[in-house]
Design an enzyme around this catalytic site. Structure first.
Site, PDB file in Angstrom:
ATOM      1  N   ARG A 261      54.125  25.197  81.969  1.00  0.00           N
ATOM      2  CA  ARG A 261      53.982  26.527  82.528  1.00  0.00           C
ATOM      3  C   ARG A 261      55.147  27.499  82.055  1.00  0.00           C
ATOM      4  O   ARG A 261      56.124  27.270  82.466  1.00  0.00           O
ATOM      5  CB  ARG A 261      53.481  26.521  83.878  1.00  0.00           C
ATOM      6  N   ARG A 276      60.313  25.239  90.945  1.00  0.00           N
ATOM      7  CA  ARG A 276      59.488  25.723  89.818  1.00  0.00           C
ATOM      8  C   ARG A 276      60.094  25.687  88.633  1.00  0.00           C
ATOM      9  O   ARG A 276      61.157  26.243  88.242  1.00  0.00           O
ATOM     10  CB  ARG A 276      59.281  27.378  90.263  1.00  0.00           C
ATOM     11  N   GLU A 350      53.748  24.206  98.860  1.00  0.00           N
ATOM     12  CA  GLU A 350      52.665  23.769  98.152  1.00  0.00           C
ATOM     13  C   GLU A 350      53.173  22.613  97.243  1.00  0.00           C
ATOM     14  O   GLU A 350      53.942  22.806  96.478  1.00  0.00           O
ATOM     15  CB  GLU A 350      51.930  25.062  97.153  1.00  0.00           C
ATOM     16  N   ARG A 392      58.502  18.274  91.553  1.00  0.00           N
ATOM     17  CA  ARG A 392      58.393  19.058  92.797  1.00  0.00           C
ATOM     18  C   ARG A 392      58.496  18.018  93.789  1.00  0.00           C
ATOM     19  O   ARG A 392      59.235  18.270  94.764  1.00  0.00           O
ATOM     20  CB  ARG A 392      57.227  19.810  92.764  1.00  0.00           C
TER      21      ARG A 392
END
Length: 429
Positions: A261, A276, A350, A392
């Site tokens: 990403r 991230r 999240e 993560r």
RNA sequence: GGAGAGGUGGCAGAGUGGCCUAUUGCAUCACCUUGCUAAGGUGAAGUACCGGCAACGGUACCGGGGGUUCGAAUCCCCCCCUCUCCGCCA
């Protein structure tokens, strides 16, 4: 993509859906699509008639001798030219319709809460209790660097920010938790998949990431391929263009893959540590089944349960939120996020995202099945959810299970993947 | 990267410019026959859009896109995919 018939019969629902998702410009696509559709519906019967005339005349011509044909040929040529002009218009309208229709978001379900962004998501469940450490807990990056498990500095120098090197036991833990996730789902009847990571635009379009997600996607321009941001893309596209038999359904897949990403437009956000990053691995569950709303909803609960069971097995406190309209993506009808407790962030963050789409992706992908009862061919329903995404998930694993001396206690279920060890690391503090 | 052969309905597979409104087989569905089974017979049946309450009718679709022609599954061009051989390579 929605059925154009849904738009004709209930344009208000489609417009209201786009508004609920806080996408007012996409609401306008509803009206543009309907205007094009109206013109097309006027044009098509006219063209069909002309084509029929041409076809019959051609057939009659074929039976005539060359000399007899002569007087009719001029008329046929004129008709051909007329049809050509209208066909060009038809083609343009069809392309425009597809474009506008593909901009219309999926209609959020009734159980999607109102809200403008992720601050208005609604908590539906909370599991586990936040640990009372009895000492000042460290952040995952501090622990990992002290143990020699993580280097973001050299990674950034070489590859840019949001990159990482994992070393030693952390690299092994990363693999262990991914492998555990695959094994858990395989044990529940899912088929393990190792999918392509570079895909054509059609797969990105079909799953609803294009148009709209281009800025988030790494592209190999030379080969016109895109690096996937999730295995949802290749796996949901797996049966694209196929006509499945009902007794082949449901298809349940669990795919472990790299994900890429660009994280464009997130400068300064979540800059530290492993939260991230540009590339990570994810184990994703994908279900393709018959067009039955109740079954889709049942699957949705099942795939959330799979993720919950994994988090519970890893002894990580989490909560589930129903994602509100403004935070919902274009293709989703409803989405639950699972947020796992991260002590350094002092919040639930999240880690999982479980979506149901009904036939929105399937229509874009032309993913259909023939019902057992011999009825009309229907578009399938699709769903997906994260099982685990790492690194993560290493954040809550390290932070929640850290001990005062800087070692990390391993949850029981992960020990077999790490040689039976109960603790990782050496005493630092 | 080079050379060749292919891609046709759910599947298999014929079809080299008008008799294609796509032959045939398998699988599917309905009915019939044979005491069960195996098999056989008759019929139905592709997908999408448009019109119609419906029966039905029209048009498009033979990997995708463009072209030639009055007319294309069929001829030409570009692209994608599969297979075979050669080269290179983890």
């Amino acid at each position: 993509m929605l059925d154009i018939k849904v738009l004709r019969e209930n344009p208000d629902a489609a417009r209201a859906g786009a508004i609920k998702k806080r996408l007012p410009d996409r609401a306008q696509a509803v009206d543009r699509a309907l205007a094009i559709d109206a013109e097309l519906r006027a044009l098509t019967p006219k063209l069909d008639g002309m084509r029929g005339e041409q076809k019959n005349a051609s057939k009659a011509l074929g039976k005539l001798s060359a000399a007899e044909r002569e007087p009719f040929l001029q008329k046929q040529k004129e008709l051909k030219a007329e049809i050509g002009v209208l066909e060009e218009r038809e083609k343009q309208l069809e392309a425009d319709l597809k474009q506008q229709l593909s901009l219309v978001p999926n209609i959020p379900d009734e159980d999607v809460p109102e809200g403008k962004d992720d601050t208005e998501n609604q908590e539906t469940k909370r599991w586990g209790s936040v640990r009372d450490f009895g000492f000042t807990p460290k952040g995952h990056d501090e622990i990992a660097e002290a143990q020699g498990w993580l280097d973001t500095k050299r990674a950034s120098d070489m590859a840019g920010s949001r990159n990482y090197f994992l070393f030693g036991d952390l690299a092994l833990l990363h693999d262990a938790v991914l492998r555990f996730a695959v094994d858990l789902l395989v044990g529940r009847g899912f088929t393990a998949v190792d999918p392509p990571l570079l895909v054509r635009d059609a797969a990105m379009f079909g799953t609803g990431f294009f148009p709209g997600g281009e800025e988030q996607t790494y592209r190999a321009e030379k080969d016109e391929l895109n690096l996937i941001g999730t295995a949802e893309v290749p796996v949901t596209s797996l049966h694209s263009g196929e006509m499945l038999a009902e007794d082949q359904l449901p298809k349940k897949y669990v795919a472990r893959s790299m994900c890429f990403r660009r994280e464009a437009g997130t400068y300064g956000k979540d800059q530290r540590g492993l939260y991230r990053v540009h590339q990570f691995q994810k184990v994703e569950q994908v279900i393709v089944d018959i067009a039955d709303k109740a079954r889709s909803i049942a699957h949705h609960h099942d795939i959330v349960k799979n993720a919950e069971d994994l988090l519970q097995a890893c002894e990580l406190p989490y909560r589930i939120v129903a994602v509100c309209g403004g935070d919902l993506g274009v293709p989703q009808a409803m989405k639950y996020d699972i947020e796992t407790w991260m002590p350094s962030r002092g919040n639930y963050c999240e880690t999982h995202s479980a979506s149901r789409f009904y036939d929105y992706q399937a229509r874009r992908l032309s993913l259909r099945y023939r019902p057992k009862d011999g009825g009309k061919v229907l578009f399938c329903h699709t769903l997906n959810n994260t099982v685990i995404a790492s690194p993560r998930v290493l954040i809550p694993l390290l932070e929640n299970h850290q001990q005062k001396d800087g070692t990390v206690r391993l949850p029981q279920v992960l020990r077999p993947y790490l040689g039976g060890r109960e603790v990782l690391g050496r005493p630092i503090w």
